[in-house]
Structures are given as C-alpha cells and as structure tokens.
Write a protein that holds these residues in place. Sequence first.
Motif, mmCIF file in Angstrom:
data_model
loop_
_atom_site.group_PDB
_atom_site.id
_atom_site.type_symbol
_atom_site.label_atom_id
_atom_site.label_comp_id
_atom_site.label_asym_id
_atom_site.label_seq_id
_atom_site.Cartn_x
_atom_site.Cartn_y
_atom_site.Cartn_z
ATOM 1 N N THR A 289 -54.247 -14.025 26.329
ATOM 2 C CA THR A 289 -55.494 -14.327 25.620
ATOM 3 C C THR A 289 -56.599 -14.832 26.538
ATOM 4 N N TYR A 290 -56.300 -15.119 27.782
ATOM 5 C CA TYR A 290 -57.303 -15.654 28.697
ATOM 6 C C TYR A 290 -58.222 -14.540 29.172
ATOM 7 N N LYS A 291 -59.483 -14.601 28.745
ATOM 8 C CA LYS A 291 -60.505 -13.614 29.106
ATOM 9 C C LYS A 291 -60.085 -12.201 28.725
ATOM 10 N N ARG A 292 -59.373 -12.071 27.637
ATOM 11 C CA ARG A 292 -58.914 -10.750 27.202
ATOM 12 C C ARG A 292 -59.796 -10.253 26.056
ATOM 13 N N ARG A 293 -61.088 -10.067 26.384
ATOM 14 C CA ARG A 293 -62.067 -9.533 25.449
ATOM 15 C C ARG A 293 -62.950 -8.534 26.197
ATOM 16 N N ALA A 294 -63.270 -7.430 25.551
ATOM 17 C CA ALA A 294 -64.103 -6.412 26.196
ATOM 18 C C ALA A 294 -65.501 -6.969 26.464
ATOM 19 N N SER A 295 -66.071 -6.583 27.597
ATOM 20 C CA SER A 295 -67.396 -7.071 27.983
ATOM 21 C C SER A 295 -68.489 -6.385 27.158
ATOM 22 N N ARG A 296 -69.694 -6.918 27.253
ATOM 23 C CA ARG A 296 -70.820 -6.292 26.556
ATOM 24 C C ARG A 296 -71.083 -4.890 27.087
ATOM 25 N N LYS A 297 -70.907 -4.718 28.374
ATOM 26 C CA LYS A 297 -71.095 -3.401 28.972
ATOM 27 C C LYS A 297 -70.098 -2.398 28.408
ATOM 28 N N GLU A 298 -68.867 -2.841 28.203
ATOM 29 C CA GLU A 298 -67.843 -1.958 27.631
ATOM 30 C C GLU A 298 -68.153 -1.653 26.176
ATOM 31 N N HIS A 299 -68.634 -2.641 25.423
ATOM 32 C CA HIS A 299 -68.980 -2.424 24.014
ATOM 33 C C HIS A 299 -70.087 -1.386 23.871
ATOM 34 N N ALA A 300 -70.956 -1.305 24.852
ATOM 35 C CA ALA A 300 -72.092 -0.389 24.773
ATOM 36 C C ALA A 300 -71.699 1.060 24.981
ATOM 37 N N LYS A 301 -70.491 1.321 25.467
ATOM 38 C CA LYS A 301 -70.059 2.692 25.715
ATOM 39 C C LYS A 301 -69.786 3.422 24.411
ATOM 40 N N SER A 302 -69.852 4.744 24.477
ATOM 41 C CA SER A 302 -69.591 5.552 23.286
ATOM 42 C C SER A 302 -68.130 5.479 22.854
ATOM 43 N N SER A 303 -67.236 5.298 23.817
ATOM 44 C CA SER A 303 -65.811 5.164 23.509
ATOM 45 C C SER A 303 -65.248 3.969 24.278
ATOM 46 N N PRO A 304 -65.529 2.758 23.814
ATOM 47 C CA PRO A 304 -65.106 1.562 24.559
ATOM 48 C C PRO A 304 -63.603 1.337 24.485
ATOM 49 N N THR A 305 -63.097 0.613 25.454
ATOM 50 C CA THR A 305 -61.693 0.203 25.478
ATOM 51 C C THR A 305 -61.639 -1.302 25.245
ATOM 52 N N PHE A 306 -61.070 -1.694 24.120
ATOM 53 C CA PHE A 306 -61.023 -3.105 23.741
ATOM 54 C C PHE A 306 -59.767 -3.763 24.301
ATOM 55 N N LYS A 307 -59.676 -5.078 24.102
ATOM 56 C CA LYS A 307 -58.558 -5.840 24.649
ATOM 57 C C LYS A 307 -57.890 -6.674 23.559
ATOM 58 N N ASP A 308 -57.028 -7.595 23.970
ATOM 59 C CA ASP A 308 -56.136 -8.301 23.035
ATOM 60 C C ASP A 308 -56.896 -9.062 21.952
ATOM 61 N N LEU A 309 -57.869 -9.875 22.349
ATOM 62 C CA LEU A 309 -58.608 -10.661 21.358
ATOM 63 C C LEU A 309 -59.411 -9.763 20.429
ATOM 64 N N ASP A 310 -59.932 -8.658 20.943
ATOM 65 C CA ASP A 310 -60.646 -7.713 20.084
ATOM 66 C C ASP A 310 -59.713 -7.112 19.033
ATOM 67 N N PHE A 311 -58.493 -6.808 19.434
ATOM 68 C CA PHE A 311 -57.536 -6.223 18.485
ATOM 69 C C PHE A 311 -57.236 -7.189 17.344
ATOM 70 N N GLN A 312 -57.031 -8.447 17.679
ATOM 71 C CA GLN A 312 -56.696 -9.438 16.651
ATOM 72 C C GLN A 312 -57.840 -9.642 15.673
ATOM 73 N N GLU A 313 -59.077 -9.438 16.128
ATOM 74 C CA GLU A 313 -60.222 -9.587 15.245
ATOM 75 C C GLU A 313 -60.436 -8.349 14.370
ATOM 76 N N MET A 314 -60.007 -7.187 14.831
ATOM 77 C CA MET A 314 -60.287 -5.934 14.123
ATOM 78 C C MET A 314 -59.128 -5.456 13.270
ATOM 79 N N PHE A 315 -57.907 -5.814 13.623
ATOM 80 C CA PHE A 315 -56.718 -5.351 12.902
ATOM 81 C C PHE A 315 -55.813 -6.537 12.569
ATOM 82 N N GLU A 316 -55.176 -6.455 11.397
ATOM 83 C CA GLU A 316 -54.109 -7.404 11.077
ATOM 84 C C GLU A 316 -52.767 -6.908 11.588
ATOM 85 N N GLY A 317 -52.776 -5.761 12.178
ATOM 86 C CA GLY A 317 -51.545 -5.156 12.670
ATOM 87 C C GLY A 317 -51.461 -3.699 12.236
ATOM 88 N N LEU A 318 -50.685 -2.923 12.964
ATOM 89 C CA LEU A 318 -50.442 -1.522 12.630
ATOM 90 C C LEU A 318 -49.061 -1.420 12.007
#
Length: 508
Positions: A204-233
């Motif tokens: 969880t330490y610094k495991r969030r996609a940067s603003r530059k990554e968010h601006a991409k058309s197909s960004p790659t997210f990280k652990d903290l982003d997953f927990q905020e967007m999904f309750e699980g698969l």
Amino acid sequence: MATTDGGGGGTLGSKDYKKPTAAALKGAIQLGIGYAVGNLTSKPDRDVLMQDFYMVESVFLPSEGSNMTPAHRFPDFRLKTYAPLAFRYFRELFGIKPDDYLYSICNEPLIELSNPGASSSWFYLTSDDEFIIKTVQHKEAEFLQKLLPGYYMNLNQNLRTLLPKFYGLYCIQCSGVTLRIVVMNNVLPRALCMHYKYDLKGSTYKRRASRKEHAKSSPTFKDLDFQEMFEGLFFEADTYSALMKTLQRDCRVLESFKIMDYSLLLGVHVLNKKGLARGSRLDSRRHNGQRVLYSTARESIQGGVDAKPTDPVADDDTMGGIPAKHKDEKLLIFLGIIDILQSYRFIKKVEHSWKALVHDGDTVSVHRPGFYADRFLKFMGEAVFKKIHPLRGASSKRKRCSAYAMRSASQEVLSPLKEEPSDEAKSKSMESLKGLLANSSKNPDLLPLYISSNQSVSTSLETFEKDLKDYLQNSNTSQATCSDVGPGDTVPSLPAQSSPDSVQDVYL
C-alpha cells in the motif's frame, strides 16, 4: 531501453558511429532473432545438459554480409544468443514451431508499447499478438541465465503457471548501444479492449497511479486504485480454487529462488461494454494454427494434464479470458505474474531498510521473499479475487428437504411393520423379547402377550390386535375406560392363545 556498453569490443564502441534509430534497432532485433533461430536448425535435437544453460554464442553481422551472415540495411551489429539449446527446448515444450516463431517475430514490424512501470524497459509486441519482447538490464539478464536450471525443472513439473514464459534471451550491440532483450508470452491480447488494467503487488505504500498515468487513454492502476474502484472480482468456486492454487504454487517457486518485488498484471474486459476490436490479421493468424500452448489465462490455471492442449481456447470471443463478475457486470479476466527478475540482493536489502525507516516496513513493496509472497497471496485471495457463495434460498431449501427427509424416515421407523421380517430379524426379536419379559411386571404400561414358539411374529401381532379390540369393546360395555383405571388397579389379562413358550411385551 538502451545502455552504452563500454566493453562492446571491436569497432562497436567507436564514437565514429551515429546512434542508431529506433527503427534500425527494431530491424536489428528481428534480423538477429531470425538468424539465431535459423542457425539452430543445423544442430541435432538432444537432451538439455547443464552446460547448455550457460552457453553464449556470439556472431558479428556486418551490413554488407559475410560467408555466414546475410547482408542487411541496418548498421553493423553483434548478436549474442544465450542458452540457445535450452530456449529451443522451452519453445518446443509450449508447442512453438521454429517457422511459426520466425513468422510471428520477423514477418511484420514490431509494435512498440508504452511502459507504465518504474523501470526504463521498452516493450515490443509482435503483430499476431503472441509474443512480447522486453529490454532488460545487465543484472536481470545475468540473473535469468542463472535461473534457467530451476526454471527448466519447474516447467517439467508443471506447464500450467502464471509465471512468465521465456522463449529466448539475446543481446544486440549496435553502434555503441547495447540491447539485452527477452522474448516472453503476451498476457493482455490487443484483440479485446481492456477497460481496466492493474499492476498489483499487495503493498500500500505509494501504490497509486500518478496523475500522468491517469491522463493516458489506457492507464495502468495500482493496489490502492483497485480497492477504491472494486470490492473484488467474483469467480465460481472451482475457478477461484484453481486460480489461488496456481498463485500459491508460483509464489512458492519464486520464494525458493529468493525473488521478490514481482507484480500481478491484471486486465479486466467488461462484456456489457463495447470494446471487441478484432483485426482480420489476428483472426487469420489464429485460424492458421499459430497457438502457444498454455499461454492464455484460462489455460494457465486449469488443472489436470488430461486437458487437450490443442483445444482452440482463445478462438472464441473470450480470447482465453477467465469469466468473472462484479455486481451486475460480467467480466473477462486476463492475468499473469510479471517482473520476476528482481532478486533480494544487497541493494534491495538496503532499499527496504531505508524505506522502513521513514514508513512502515511491512507496507513497502521491497521486502524479503517469504514475507512478500505471503502478503501478495493474502491480498490476492481476500481483496482482489473472491468466491461466489451459493444463494441462501437454495441452502435453506436443502435444509428443509433434509429435515423433511429425517422426519419421514423417523415416521417410517415408528410405523407398523408391513413386510415379512427376515429369519435373522425374527431370531433377534425373539431373543430381545425374552429379556423384556423380566421387566414387564415393573412397567404398568406393558401388556404381556403370549406367543407360541411355532407361531410367527406377524400372526401373533394380528391376533394381539384382534384381542385388544375385543378387550376395548368389553371395557366400553362395562363402562370402564383407560382413564378409569387407577395406578393401583390391575389390567385384566388377555385370553391366552396357547401354552407360553415365549413372551413379547408391546408398548402401547
């Protein structure tokens, strides 16, 4: 991608050469791999020996050509091929024929991909979507070569793995620029739109996609982003078990090699959304038979060696993805473990110690291999992947059915016998009746019934029922009921049928 190699040797380190262009480097890669694979055809097939893992073949390819090498339009370059016989064995293990391998890599220009990670590696994708070519550092290439004997042993034990599948390791030295490249399987197919992509480490330490990554058309997210967007698969129980068993097995293999800081590359395709973008070239290549065995996500986790390896798993719309759900959405999951060439060397130990001073040491990505594997598996099994539990209604229905079955069974036990008992059952019942006779005088609720030794049990029961009816009728006539009989009163004896050889007590 490229690093200057002071030890290039010959004229390659001369400053007279201009730095090669990206197109020239890609052309040199394709030409070098084509030459190395073609050169292997002259070598006979044999078992892989220990020295084969550490063999390095080097050849110089001038632009004007030579007796051994073809002429080309790129700058002069030197090619080093690492463990050629061992990697040939790995390709054969996954069903990759030399002609198909050369066609995939050399037939059309390579497609350059963006790199969302912290490393300076460059990625190239083959036009048929089968292979990824990644540039690696000198230490990583050296570590992979040392890893090959254990990698060989692991693949022979289990081909179904989410670990990277390595098909070749090469080094290109061109005009003072050194490229070390490794050929691997492609995890995320381009033929399906990946609506979400994640690089997960379980930290969880610094495991969030940067603003530059968010601006991409197909960004790659990280652990903290997953927990905020999904309750699980959510997966079916069998799929979840197969997936977690594969991850556990792979993590223990990595731990045994003292490997850490690896990631799970996760692609999510939402079936409800539009995004299926098939190219005619991809379809034609796949239907022409180019299939790398066990390369799709579904093939990698399905257990059992009896599964047919030639089944066209990826020829349907799923492209070999694993079915999953999130709320009301149906998903296809593509995944694989990446970045496994990071060993817990001295520099990584120092990095962990330094980060632990300024932050919680258990949350940073760099950690000792055993702890890293346990944290990785816990995060995947609890936060990312979850099991679909059966509906409560179905469960309660089964319980009601079970209770009804038990109640019906108990009623059948208490109901009168309707069938003729076996001879063995008769003998056992007669023995038990003799034992009950001794206690009949102590139990006022027992009525003695005399049965002759040559009389069947069923006949005696019928006779007893008839006599009991006559007794009750006589009692009604004389205005006597069961409620009129006191504790101290005696019950009139029933008429005897014959001389008493045995006695049966019947509970009213």
